[in-house]
Design a protein around this motif. Structure first.
Motif, PDB file in Angstrom:
ATOM      1  N   THR A 140       1.054   7.888  -6.079  1.00 15.88           N
ATOM      2  CA  THR A 140      -0.143   8.072  -5.277  1.00 15.88           C
ATOM      3  C   THR A 140      -0.183   7.034  -4.171  1.00 15.88           C
ATOM      4  O   THR A 140       0.308   5.918  -4.331  1.00 15.88           O
ATOM      5  CB  THR A 140      -1.416   7.943  -6.133  1.00 15.88           C
ATOM      6  N   THR A 141      -0.811   7.404  -3.083  1.00 13.13           N
ATOM      7  CA  THR A 141      -0.969   6.472  -1.971  1.00 13.13           C
ATOM      8  C   THR A 141      -2.226   5.646  -2.196  1.00 13.13           C
ATOM      9  O   THR A 141      -3.044   5.945  -3.077  1.00 13.13           O
ATOM     10  CB  THR A 141      -1.091   7.235  -0.645  1.00 13.13           C
ATOM     11  N   SER A 142      -2.404   4.618  -1.394  1.00 10.10           N
ATOM     12  CA  SER A 142      -3.605   3.789  -1.535  1.00 10.10           C
ATOM     13  C   SER A 142      -4.853   4.596  -1.192  1.00 10.10           C
ATOM     14  O   SER A 142      -5.912   4.386  -1.793  1.00 10.10           O
ATOM     15  CB  SER A 142      -3.504   2.560  -0.636  1.00 10.10           C
ATOM     16  N   ARG A 143      -4.724   5.550  -0.282  1.00 10.64           N
ATOM     17  CA  ARG A 143      -5.865   6.406   0.057  1.00 10.64           C
ATOM     18  C   ARG A 143      -6.261   7.267  -1.138  1.00 10.64           C
ATOM     19  O   ARG A 143      -7.441   7.422  -1.456  1.00 10.64           O
ATOM     20  CB  ARG A 143      -5.502   7.285   1.255  1.00 10.64           C
ATOM     21  N   GLU A 144      -5.260   7.851  -1.811  1.00 11.29           N
ATOM     22  CA  GLU A 144      -5.548   8.665  -2.999  1.00 11.29           C
ATOM     23  C   GLU A 144      -6.139   7.805  -4.108  1.00 11.29           C
ATOM     24  O   GLU A 144      -7.040   8.260  -4.826  1.00 11.29           O
ATOM     25  CB  GLU A 144      -4.278   9.359  -3.467  1.00 11.29           C
ATOM     26  N   THR A 170      -6.238  16.625  -1.379  1.00  7.84           N
ATOM     27  CA  THR A 170      -5.032  16.105  -0.716  1.00  7.84           C
ATOM     28  C   THR A 170      -3.846  17.055  -0.761  1.00  7.84           C
ATOM     29  O   THR A 170      -2.832  16.782  -0.126  1.00  7.84           O
ATOM     30  CB  THR A 170      -4.602  14.784  -1.362  1.00  7.84           C
TER      31      THR A 170
END
Length: 172
Positions: free
Chosen positions: A70-74, A101
């Motif tokens: 996962t990304t930091s945004r997720e 997403t």
């Protein structure tokens, strides 16, 4: 001490201290003396010295865990959804993140992300099912006391809590 604990102790030693250990060993100090000077366990010192002798390095080995999916945004979205509604299960959060997403995230990943952000898992409380007789008796009890005004001043709801009337026990 198990190998896992030794590895953990080894990982917590700074690069500077590992260099000091190797330098002390090259000067001819014993493992016991090095451990007392650096403030480490003798087995950890011995492990670092052995690694220096065998591999010529004191660097930490790479981890074998999979990369973060996962990304930091997720991650921020997962935390936001979980904080908004604390009773929502991780599977539902994963489905919500996937719908927003268009990236598949497992419930286990959601739980791991929440754990890393300091949120603990919660289970929603289930109320006990009341039978027809229990419901009738509850309603009857409430109807009998619906006109009470001053009588409620003499009622104590304990909620199964201990009450000390003689002295203060320090609990609030």
């Amino acid at each position: 001490m198990s190998r896992r604990k030794l590895q953990s102790a080894f990982d917590q030693v700074s690069e500077f201290d590992r260099g000091r250990i190797v330098a002390y060993r090259d000067c001819g100090l014993s493992v016991r003396e090095i451990g007392s000077r650096v403030g480490l366990n003798q087995k950890t010192v011995m492990w670092i010295c052995d690694r220096w002798m065998q591999e010529g390095t004191t660097d930490q080995r790479g981890r074998s865990h999979p990369p973060q999916c996962t990304t930091s945004r997720e991650d921020r979205q997962i935390v936001r959804v979980a904080e908004t509604n604390r009773s929502v299960p991780s599977q539902t959060v994963a489905q919500h993140i996937e719908s927003v997403t268009h990236h598949s995230v497992s419930a286990r990943t959601v739980r791991h992300c929440l754990q890393q952000s300091g949120l603990s898992a919660r289970r929603s409380l289930l109320g006990l099912p009341l039978s027809e007789n229990h419901s009738r008796l509850h309603r009857q009890w409430c109807d009998e006391r619906s006109k009470w005004v001053t009588e409620w001043n003499e009622v104590i709801f304990t909620d199964e809590s201990r009450i000390c009337l003689q002295h203060h026990n320090g609990l609030i």
